[in-house]
Design a protein around this motif. Structure first.
Motif, PDB file in Angstrom:
ATOM      1  N   SER A 161       6.107  -0.328  -8.482  1.00 48.08           N
ATOM      2  CA  SER A 161       6.556   0.234  -7.348  1.00 48.08           C
ATOM      3  C   SER A 161       5.914   1.238  -6.561  1.00 48.08           C
ATOM      4  N   TYR A 162       5.458   2.234  -7.657  1.00 46.36           N
ATOM      5  CA  TYR A 162       4.620   3.470  -6.941  1.00 46.36           C
ATOM      6  C   TYR A 162       3.303   2.920  -6.445  1.00 46.36           C
ATOM      7  N   LYS A 163       2.606   2.236  -7.433  1.00 42.45           N
ATOM      8  CA  LYS A 163       1.371   1.913  -7.032  1.00 42.45           C
ATOM      9  C   LYS A 163       1.427   1.068  -5.519  1.00 42.45           C
ATOM     10  N   SER A 164       2.386  -0.046  -5.323  1.00 35.71           N
ATOM     11  CA  SER A 164       2.245  -0.774  -4.322  1.00 35.71           C
ATOM     12  C   SER A 164       2.651  -0.198  -2.947  1.00 35.71           C
ATOM     13  N   ALA A 165       3.637   0.923  -3.165  1.00 32.27           N
ATOM     14  CA  ALA A 165       4.087   1.713  -2.083  1.00 32.27           C
ATOM     15  C   ALA A 165       2.688   2.618  -1.392  1.00 32.27           C
ATOM     16  N   THR A 166       2.246   3.380  -2.485  1.00 34.13           N
ATOM     17  CA  THR A 166       1.233   4.513  -2.303  1.00 34.13           C
ATOM     18  C   THR A 166       0.234   3.768  -1.499  1.00 34.13           C
ATOM     19  N   SER A 167      -0.432   2.498  -2.178  1.00 34.99           N
ATOM     20  CA  SER A 167      -1.485   2.083  -1.670  1.00 34.99           C
ATOM     21  C   SER A 167      -1.470   1.493  -0.323  1.00 34.99           C
ATOM     22  N   ARG A 168      -0.255   0.989  -0.054  1.00 32.65           N
ATOM     23  CA  ARG A 168       0.040   0.420   1.434  1.00 32.65           C
ATOM     24  C   ARG A 168       0.094   1.740   2.500  1.00 32.65           C
ATOM     25  N   LEU A 169       0.804   2.805   1.875  1.00 43.82           N
ATOM     26  CA  LEU A 169       0.688   3.922   3.025  1.00 43.82           C
ATOM     27  C   LEU A 169      -0.503   4.566   2.958  1.00 43.82           C
ATOM     28  N   ILE A 170      -1.173   4.840   2.147  1.00 40.08           N
ATOM     29  CA  ILE A 170      -2.825   5.175   2.101  1.00 40.08           C
ATOM     30  C   ILE A 170      -3.640   4.444   2.844  1.00 40.08           C
ATOM     31  N   ARG A 171      -3.612   3.212   2.736  1.00 36.41           N
ATOM     32  CA  ARG A 171      -4.401   2.368   3.732  1.00 36.41           C
ATOM     33  C   ARG A 171      -4.004   2.226   5.072  1.00 36.41           C
ATOM     34  N   LYS A 172      -2.766   2.590   5.245  1.00 41.19           N
ATOM     35  CA  LYS A 172      -2.276   2.695   6.739  1.00 41.19           C
ATOM     36  C   LYS A 172      -2.737   3.954   7.574  1.00 41.19           C
ATOM     37  N   ARG A 173      -2.325   5.000   6.814  1.00 45.46           N
ATOM     38  CA  ARG A 173      -2.597   6.289   7.050  1.00 45.46           C
ATOM     39  C   ARG A 173      -4.124   6.822   7.253  1.00 45.46           C
TER      40      ARG A 173
END
Length: 86
Positions: free
Chosen positions: A69-81
Motif C-alpha cells: 500500500s505504501y509503494k502504490s500510494a507514494t508512486s501515484r502521489l509522486i507521479r502526480k505532483r
C-alpha cells in the motif's frame, strides 16, 4: 513486542531522480501513510536513486500489505505532483 525493519526502496532501473524537494514531500506522505497502519517511522534518508526507511511495527501488522500500500500510494502521489520533472 515491536519489530523493526530496514527497507531500501529503489527507483525503476535505479534512475537517479529523487530530489530534496521530492524527498521532503515523500517523507511527509510516508509519515501519514504509516500512521494510518499503526507503523512508526524511526528514520528516513535518501540517495538520488533509492530511499532508506527504518520502521517499527507490532507483530500483528502484515509487512507485505503495508509495503504494497505504501509503494502504490507514494508512486501515484509522486507521479502526480512531480509529473513535469519525471
Amino acid at each position: 513486542y515491536r519489530l523493526e525493519y530496514h527497507l531500501v526502496l529503489v527507483t525503476k532501473y535505479r534512475k537517479p531522480c529523487i530530489t530534496e524537494e521530492m524527498f521532503q514531500y515523500l517523507k511527509a506522505e510516508t509519515i501519514r501513510i504509516l500512521k494510518l497502519n499503526e507503523v512508526d517511522l524511526l528514520e528516513m534518508n535518501y540517495e538520488p536513486d533509492h530511499i532508506h526507511l527504518l520502521i517499527s511495527a507490532p507483530p500483528q501488522v502484515q509487512l507485505s500489505r503495508i509495503i504494497n500500500s505504501y509503494k502504490s500510494a507514494t508512486s501515484r502521489l509522486i507521479r502526480k505532483r512531480f509529473a513535469d520533472y519525471l
